[in-house]
Design an enzyme around this catalytic site. Structure first.
Site, short mmCIF file in Angstrom:
data_model
loop_
_atom_site.label_atom_id
_atom_site.label_comp_id
_atom_site.label_asym_id
_atom_site.label_seq_id
_atom_site.Cartn_x
_atom_site.Cartn_y
_atom_site.Cartn_z
N LYS A 13 0.83 -1.21 0.00
CA LYS A 13 0.00 0.00 0.00
C LYS A 13 0.87 1.27 0.00
O LYS A 13 0.67 2.18 -0.81
CB LYS A 13 -0.93 0.02 1.24
CG LYS A 13 -1.82 -1.21 1.35
CD LYS A 13 -2.71 -1.16 2.59
CE LYS A 13 -1.98 -1.17 3.93
NZ LYS A 13 -1.29 -2.45 4.23
N ARG A 87 -9.72 0.54 8.72
CA ARG A 87 -9.34 -0.83 9.06
C ARG A 87 -10.45 -1.56 9.81
O ARG A 87 -10.28 -2.73 10.15
CB ARG A 87 -8.09 -0.81 9.95
CG ARG A 87 -6.76 -0.97 9.19
CD ARG A 87 -5.63 -0.82 10.19
NE ARG A 87 -4.43 -1.54 9.87
CZ ARG A 87 -3.38 -1.02 9.24
NH1 ARG A 87 -3.41 0.21 8.81
NH2 ARG A 87 -2.31 -1.74 9.05
N ARG A 126 11.56 -5.42 4.99
CA ARG A 126 11.26 -4.01 4.75
C ARG A 126 12.18 -3.06 5.53
O ARG A 126 12.46 -3.27 6.69
CB ARG A 126 9.81 -3.72 5.13
CG ARG A 126 9.48 -2.23 5.22
CD ARG A 126 8.01 -1.96 5.15
NE ARG A 126 7.25 -2.48 6.27
CZ ARG A 126 5.91 -2.43 6.35
NH1 ARG A 126 5.22 -1.90 5.36
NH2 ARG A 126 5.30 -2.92 7.39
N ARG A 160 11.20 -0.90 11.10
CA ARG A 160 10.12 -0.62 12.05
C ARG A 160 10.14 -1.60 13.22
O ARG A 160 10.40 -2.78 13.03
CB ARG A 160 8.77 -0.73 11.32
CG ARG A 160 8.37 0.58 10.68
CD ARG A 160 7.22 0.41 9.75
NE ARG A 160 6.07 -0.31 10.31
CZ ARG A 160 4.92 -0.45 9.68
NH1 ARG A 160 4.77 0.07 8.47
NH2 ARG A 160 3.94 -1.10 10.23
N ARG A 171 -0.77 -8.84 13.70
CA ARG A 171 -1.32 -7.87 12.73
C ARG A 171 -2.15 -8.58 11.67
O ARG A 171 -3.19 -8.07 11.24
CB ARG A 171 -0.17 -7.09 12.07
CG ARG A 171 0.34 -5.96 12.97
CD ARG A 171 1.79 -5.65 12.73
NE ARG A 171 2.06 -5.01 11.46
CZ ARG A 171 3.27 -4.96 10.91
NH1 ARG A 171 4.30 -5.52 11.51
NH2 ARG A 171 3.45 -4.35 9.77
P1 ADP Z 1 2.23 -1.87 3.19
O1 ADP Z 1 2.23 -0.36 3.18
O2 ADP Z 1 1.02 -2.45 2.56
O3 ADP Z 1 2.49 -2.45 4.54
P2 ADP Z 1 4.80 -1.61 1.78
O4 ADP Z 1 4.52 -0.75 0.62
O5 ADP Z 1 5.51 -1.02 2.94
O6 ADP Z 1 3.44 -2.35 2.27
O7 ADP Z 1 5.60 -2.88 1.24
C1 ADP Z 1 6.08 -3.91 2.12
C2 ADP Z 1 7.46 -4.38 1.64
O8 ADP Z 1 7.32 -5.09 0.40
C3 ADP Z 1 8.46 -3.25 1.38
O9 ADP Z 1 9.74 -3.69 1.77
C4 ADP Z 1 8.38 -3.03 -0.14
O10 ADP Z 1 9.61 -2.56 -0.67
C5 ADP Z 1 8.06 -4.42 -0.65
N1 ADP Z 1 7.17 -4.43 -1.83
C6 ADP Z 1 6.11 -3.62 -2.05
N2 ADP Z 1 5.49 -3.95 -3.23
C7 ADP Z 1 6.16 -4.99 -3.72
C8 ADP Z 1 6.01 -5.83 -4.91
N3 ADP Z 1 5.01 -5.60 -5.77
N4 ADP Z 1 6.89 -6.82 -5.10
C9 ADP Z 1 7.88 -7.06 -4.21
N5 ADP Z 1 8.10 -6.34 -3.09
C10 ADP Z 1 7.24 -5.33 -2.84
P1 ADP Z 2 1.23 -1.92 7.61
O1 ADP Z 2 2.30 -1.27 6.80
O2 ADP Z 2 1.70 -3.13 8.32
O3 ADP Z 2 -0.06 -2.12 6.89
P2 ADP Z 2 0.62 0.54 9.05
O4 ADP Z 2 1.83 1.36 8.97
O5 ADP Z 2 -0.53 0.91 8.21
O6 ADP Z 2 0.97 -0.99 8.85
O7 ADP Z 2 0.12 0.45 10.55
C1 ADP Z 2 0.98 0.08 11.61
C2 ADP Z 2 0.18 -0.07 12.90
O8 ADP Z 2 -0.47 1.18 13.21
C3 ADP Z 2 -0.95 -1.09 12.86
O9 ADP Z 2 -0.49 -2.40 13.15
C4 ADP Z 2 -1.89 -0.56 13.94
O10 ADP Z 2 -1.39 -0.83 15.24
C5 ADP Z 2 -1.77 0.94 13.74
N1 ADP Z 2 -2.75 1.46 12.75
C6 ADP Z 2 -2.50 2.02 11.53
N2 ADP Z 2 -3.62 2.39 10.92
C7 ADP Z 2 -4.64 2.06 11.76
C8 ADP Z 2 -6.06 2.16 11.69
N3 ADP Z 2 -6.68 2.69 10.60
N4 ADP Z 2 -6.79 1.71 12.74
C9 ADP Z 2 -6.20 1.18 13.83
N5 ADP Z 2 -4.87 1.04 13.97
C10 ADP Z 2 -4.09 1.47 12.94
#
Ligand code: ADP
Ligand code: ADP
Ligand code: ZN
Length: 216
Positions: A13, A87, A126, A160, A171
């Site tokens: 995302k 969420r 990541r 992180r 999660r």
């Molecule tokens: P989210 O915001 O949904 O948690 P991230 O964008 O932070 O996900 O991506 C999670 C990890 O996967 C990061 O280390 C990112 O560089 C990697 N990543 C994201 N998209 C892809 C993809 N299409 N293929 C391989 N690795 C990816």
């Molecule tokens: P990811 O990249 O793993 O999708 P985020 O960076 O979006 O994670 O979120 C990290 C953490 O922050 C979540 O595990 C949760 O604890 C909190 N969080 C983020 N967005 C929300 C939300 N919309 N509602 C509740 N908790 C949230």
């Protein structure tokens, strides 16, 4: 256009949201980023948020809805990307109301599908640039020069605190219990689009672009 990027932790995302900001002048609203900022504030609320996040639980709806509401006023020429929000169903309802109040609407919900095994690899590999937040991965997205951010030249890379196997398990549990019902919710509203999040970053971006341009 106002869109939601929906998917489990590690679905990609944040990676795709940053591209949309660059390419379409959209504004990324990541509740995760906002909460990470709040936890460094040294306030009591920050400490509570930090404990919840490190366990891998969801922060209360009240807190995150408040954070989003603060950002919805003002000018958003290219539209908003909701990244990691809503969420829960309560958050989804709150978003509908907040957008209405601000005279805006939701144009699309993009579900990024990735299997659980890939998520573990994504999360454990990541890291991000401490200066600009660019997202990298040990295997799939390394900076061109080791340790130096491609975007801003920063050299402080961060992992992180919650990107470990235990927290990820929790999660994922939270995602399936509380967030995945949103898929049916937005499907019923006729707003759901699904993309293959397992594809290469460029290909995922192309699928999202196709949705936004109305060809998918
Ligand atoms: P989210 O915001 O949904 O948690 P991230 O964008 O932070 O996900 O991506 C999670 C990890 O996967 C990061 O280390 C990112 O560089 C990697 N990543 C994201 N998209 C892809 C993809 N299409 N293929 C391989 N690795 C990816
Ligand atoms: P990811 O990249 O793993 O999708 P985020 O960076 O979006 O994670 O979120 C990290 C953490 O922050 C979540 O595990 C949760 O604890 C909190 N969080 C983020 N967005 C929300 C939300 N919309 N509602 C509740 N908790 C949230
Ligand atoms: Zn950077």
């Amino acid at each position: 256009m106002n869109i939601i990027l929906l998917g489990p932790p590690g679905a990609g995302k944040g990676t795709q949201a940053r591209r949309l900001v660059e390419e379409r002048n959209m504004i990324q609203l990541s509740t995760g980023d906002m909460l990470r900022e709040a936890r460094t504030s040294g306030t009591e609320m920050g400490q509570i948020v930090a404990d919840v996040m490190d366990r891998g639980d969801l922060v209360t709806d009240e807190i995150v809805i408040g954070l989003i509401d603060e950002k919805l006023s003002g000018d958003a020429a290219g539209g908003f990307i909701f990244d990691g929000f809503p969420r829960t169903l309560r958050q989804a309802d709150a978003l509908t109301r907040s957008l209405e109040k601000a005279g805006m609407s939701l144009d699309a919900v993009i579900e990024m599908q990735v299997d659980d095994e890939a998520l573990v690899r994504r999360i454990t590999g990541r890291f991000t640039c401490g200066s600009c937040g660019e997202v990298y991965h040990d295997e799939t997205k390394r900076p061109a020069v080791e340790g130096v951010c491609d975007v801003c030249g920063g050299t402080e890379m961060k992992h992180r605190a919650d990107d470990n196997a235990d927290s990820l398990k929790q999660r994922l549990m939270e995602y399936y219990k509380k967030t995945s019902p949103l898929i049916g919710y937005y499907y019923a509203k006729g707003q759901l689009h699904t993309v293959d999040g397992l594809a290469e970053i460029e290909d995922v971006a192309a699928s999202i672009a196709a949705v936004l341009d109305g060809t998918a």
